[in-house]
Design an enzyme around this catalytic site. Sequence first.
Site, mmCIF file in Angstrom:
data_model
loop_
_atom_site.group_PDB
_atom_site.id
_atom_site.type_symbol
_atom_site.label_atom_id
_atom_site.label_comp_id
_atom_site.label_asym_id
_atom_site.label_seq_id
_atom_site.Cartn_x
_atom_site.Cartn_y
_atom_site.Cartn_z
ATOM 1 N N HIS A 1 0.896 -1.284 -0.130
ATOM 2 C CA HIS A 1 -0.108 0.009 0.032
ATOM 3 C C HIS A 1 1.032 1.082 0.080
ATOM 4 O O HIS A 1 0.368 2.449 -0.314
ATOM 5 C CB HIS A 1 -1.075 0.005 1.044
ATOM 6 C CG HIS A 1 -2.065 -0.956 0.917
ATOM 7 N ND1 HIS A 1 -2.612 -1.198 -0.521
ATOM 8 C CD2 HIS A 1 -2.589 -1.975 1.675
ATOM 9 C CE1 HIS A 1 -3.391 -2.315 -0.496
ATOM 10 N NE2 HIS A 1 -3.569 -2.691 0.827
ATOM 11 N N ARG B 1 0.653 -8.349 -8.387
ATOM 12 C CA ARG B 1 -0.491 -8.789 -9.065
ATOM 13 C C ARG B 1 -0.521 -8.783 -10.504
ATOM 14 O O ARG B 1 0.144 -7.920 -11.230
ATOM 15 C CB ARG B 1 -1.600 -7.742 -8.630
ATOM 16 C CG ARG B 1 -2.336 -8.105 -7.257
ATOM 17 C CD ARG B 1 -3.443 -7.282 -6.866
ATOM 18 N NE ARG B 1 -4.060 -7.602 -5.675
ATOM 19 C CZ ARG B 1 -5.157 -8.599 -5.402
ATOM 20 N NH1 ARG B 1 -5.577 -9.137 -6.694
ATOM 21 N NH2 ARG B 1 -5.520 -8.726 -4.365
ATOM 22 N N GLU C 1 0.813 -20.471 5.044
ATOM 23 C CA GLU C 1 0.384 -19.094 5.819
ATOM 24 C C GLU C 1 -1.417 -19.209 5.942
ATOM 25 O O GLU C 1 -2.018 -19.344 5.383
ATOM 26 C CB GLU C 1 0.590 -17.933 5.071
ATOM 27 C CG GLU C 1 -0.026 -16.750 5.708
ATOM 28 C CD GLU C 1 0.305 -15.374 4.756
ATOM 29 O OE1 GLU C 1 1.027 -15.447 3.996
ATOM 30 O OE2 GLU C 1 -0.348 -14.501 5.091
ATOM 31 N N HIS D 1 -2.027 -3.649 5.576
ATOM 32 C CA HIS D 1 -2.771 -2.622 5.692
ATOM 33 C C HIS D 1 -2.831 -1.632 6.795
ATOM 34 O O HIS D 1 -2.571 -0.582 6.776
ATOM 35 C CB HIS D 1 -4.456 -3.085 5.342
ATOM 36 C CG HIS D 1 -5.195 -1.661 5.361
ATOM 37 N ND1 HIS D 1 -6.178 -1.134 6.068
ATOM 38 C CD2 HIS D 1 -5.526 -0.971 3.888
ATOM 39 C CE1 HIS D 1 -6.774 -0.365 5.712
ATOM 40 N NE2 HIS D 1 -6.419 0.129 4.509
HETATM 41 N N1 PXP Z 1 -1.251 -12.344 3.747
HETATM 42 C C1 PXP Z 1 -1.552 -12.532 2.520
HETATM 43 C C2 PXP Z 1 -1.604 -13.797 1.833
HETATM 44 C C3 PXP Z 1 -2.244 -11.551 1.971
HETATM 45 O O1 PXP Z 1 -2.611 -11.545 0.691
HETATM 46 C C4 PXP Z 1 -2.483 -10.237 2.533
HETATM 47 C C5 PXP Z 1 -2.873 -9.035 1.892
HETATM 48 O O2 PXP Z 1 -2.033 -8.594 0.692
HETATM 49 C C6 PXP Z 1 -1.813 -10.188 3.944
HETATM 50 C C7 PXP Z 1 -1.298 -11.243 4.499
HETATM 51 C C8 PXP Z 1 -1.900 -8.883 4.565
HETATM 52 O O3 PXP Z 1 -3.014 -8.602 4.903
HETATM 53 P P1 PXP Z 1 -3.513 -6.898 5.482
HETATM 54 O O4 PXP Z 1 -3.001 -6.225 4.543
HETATM 55 O O5 PXP Z 1 -4.860 -7.205 5.866
HETATM 56 O O6 PXP Z 1 -2.636 -7.028 6.899
#
Ligand code: PXP
Length: 241
Positions: free
Chosen positions: A9, A44, A150, A213
């Site tokens: 981000h 992406r 994960e 995020h």
């Molecule tokens: N893990 C994975 C596989 C993800 O796709 C993401 C989002 O890109 C995250 C962790 C991190 O999620 P967040 O941005 O909600 O912390």
Amino acid sequence: MRLAVNIDHIATLRNARDEQQPDPVTAAAIAELSGASGIVCHLREDRRHIRDRDLERLRDIVTTKLDLEMAMTEEMQHIAIRTKPELITLVPEKRRELTTEGGFDIVSHFDRLVEFIKPVQDAGIEVSLFIEPEKKAVALAVESGADLVELHTGPYSLKKKNNEIEAEINRIRTAAQFARESGLRVVAGHGLNYYNIVPFRIIEEIEEVSIGHALIARASLVGMETAVREMLRLMNTGCDK
Ligand code: PXP
């Protein structure tokens, strides 16, 4: 528990003006200096945040561990083998989603997955699968030859009531224990923030969390160093690890 910082981000913000600032590579360097044990980025298909050049530059400067999140496509496999992150994390990817919605569908894609993993591992890259915290998914991850899983914490992050939070933690812990007993290393992520990390940190089987995020949102107000250090403090207060 260790922290991997997802810097996608920072690139989202940069791309809003299609200029050079803020630079996700600088953000990654500061996150590492502040105590992160890894940097995560998701290249992406539509390149909506991280771009190919970012990935190359990240590969040059990340000294802890670079985790490339990606869809299971031939294009991404080539990019991974050429770039050589320490780790790739396979995620499902839909064009119109705001963020990754749910774990990788390991049942439907099992045969392709087994073929996909081998050349990546042969290139010296570890493979992680982003899956739902379910026994069947973990068992198939073991069978596929993945190095780690994960566990998806998105549903956990949305729970509001204490009994639901507890139930979700137990579900994740059971999956994590099964994965560890089966020889997989276990990390977790999605939707984790400065509040829900506190009850979550009791799951000892989880060696690392991947946070994007919430951490980047806080960094935009208080700075990356403070955001990383504060998360690490919350993650590890009162824990032996
Ligand atoms: N893990 C994975 C596989 C993800 O796709 C993401 C989002 O890109 C995250 C962790 C991190 O999620 P967040 O941005 O909600 O912390």
